[in-house]
Enzyme design. Sequence first.
Site, PDB file in Angstrom:
ATOM      1  N   SER A  20     -10.142  -0.177  -3.141  1.00  0.00           N
ATOM      2  CA  SER A  20      -8.567  -0.188  -3.134  1.00  0.00           C
ATOM      3  C   SER A  20      -7.721  -1.604  -2.107  1.00  0.00           C
ATOM      4  CB  SER A  20      -8.136   1.352  -2.315  1.00  0.00           C
ATOM      5  OG  SER A  20      -7.336   0.660  -1.160  1.00  0.00           O
ATOM      6  N   HIS A  45      -8.304  -0.183  -7.970  1.00  0.00           N
ATOM      7  CA  HIS A  45      -7.166   0.393  -6.652  1.00  0.00           C
ATOM      8  C   HIS A  45      -5.654  -0.393  -6.120  1.00  0.00           C
ATOM      9  CE1 HIS A  45      -5.400   4.661  -6.242  1.00  0.00           C
ATOM     10  NE2 HIS A  45      -5.326   3.509  -4.899  1.00  0.00           N
ATOM     11  N   HIS A  78      -1.452   2.935  -7.942  1.00  0.00           N
ATOM     12  CA  HIS A  78      -1.164   4.046  -6.938  1.00  0.00           C
ATOM     13  C   HIS A  78       0.415   3.658  -7.071  1.00  0.00           C
ATOM     14  CE1 HIS A  78      -1.916   6.584  -3.111  1.00  0.00           C
ATOM     15  NE2 HIS A  78      -1.035   7.728  -4.124  1.00  0.00           N
ATOM     16  N   MET A  80       2.890   4.297  -4.594  1.00  0.00           N
ATOM     17  CA  MET A  80       3.235   5.441  -3.340  1.00  0.00           C
ATOM     18  C   MET A  80       5.106   4.772  -3.292  1.00  0.00           C
ATOM     19  SD  MET A  80       0.014   5.145  -1.444  1.00  0.00           S
ATOM     20  CE  MET A  80      -0.799   3.731  -2.313  1.00  0.00           C
ATOM     21  N   MET A 149      -4.701  13.367  -2.893  1.00  0.00           N
ATOM     22  CA  MET A 149      -5.030  12.579  -1.294  1.00  0.00           C
ATOM     23  C   MET A 149      -5.850  13.320  -0.360  1.00  0.00           C
ATOM     24  SD  MET A 149      -3.521   9.668  -2.261  1.00  0.00           S
ATOM     25  CE  MET A 149      -3.280   8.970  -0.500  1.00  0.00           C
TER      26      MET A 149
END
Length: 232
Positions: A20, A45, A78, A80, A149
Site C-alpha cells: 500500500s 496499491h 483505491h 477513497m 476494508m
Amino acid sequence: MSRSATLDRLRSRVPVIAPSMLKCDFGNLHRELELLDAAGSEVLHWDVMDGHFVPNLSYGAMVIERTRGMTRAIFDAHLMISDPAKYLNDYLKAGCDCITFHIEAVPEPRALLKRIRESDVVAGLAINPGTPVERIQPYLADCDMVLVMSVEPGFGGQKFIPGALEKLRQVRKLAAPDLVLSVDGGVGHSTVADCAQAGADLFVVGSAIFDQPDFNVAMQDLTRLGTRPVRS
Ligand code: DX5
Ligand code: ZN
C-alpha cells in the site's frame, strides 16, 4: 495492459501481496519502486484520499502518472474519494490497471463499474467495515474485484478489524469463483493467514512491509503465510 491480461495476472499469482503506497518513502519514490520490484511485488496499491470522503489527504492521479513508467507492476488504485466518476478519466490516463471505488461514495455503482470495464480496466468495489455485504450483493456480477476494508479507511498502521473475516467468507460464497477478493487494512504476519483461509486472494499491506527493514523478507514471509494449504 488489458483488463483480461490484468485479471489473468492477478488470478495466476494468488496470494497477491500488494504494497500500500501510503507509508512508503515519498521522498525517494523511484527508489522505493525499485526495491519493491526487486522484492517481487506484482501489484502496487495506490491509496488516493481526498480529505472529504476520508479524513486524510494523500495524493492524486498526477503522482501515479509520474511513476507509471518506472515499473511494470499492476497499478491498483483505491479511490477513497467522493464523486469518483468525476475523476475517473484522470486515473485512466495515469495508467491504472485496476480502479476501485467505495459503494459508500456511489450508492448506485453499476454505471461507474461499467465505465471502468468499458475502459478495459479492472473494476473494483470497496466496502467499509460498517457496510454489510448485502449492500454490494446486487453488483457482484458488475465488478471484477471486491475490496473488503478491515480498517476504517484513511490511515495506515491501524489494527485489523476481525469482523472483516466473516465478510470475506460471505463475499466468497456469494460471488463468482473468479472474482478477485481483496482485503485492506491491518493485514500482516498475524492476520494474513486468516484472511487467506476466509477466501482473500489479494492482500493490501502497508505497515507490515514499509515498517520492515527488508522488503524482500517481508514479501516472502507474507506470501508464505498467505498461501492457502492445498486441500488434499
Ligand atoms: C487505509 C488504506 C490501506 C492502508 C493499509 O485507508 O486503504 O491501504 O494504507 O496500511 P496498513 O497495512 O498499515 O493497515
Ligand atoms: Zn487501500
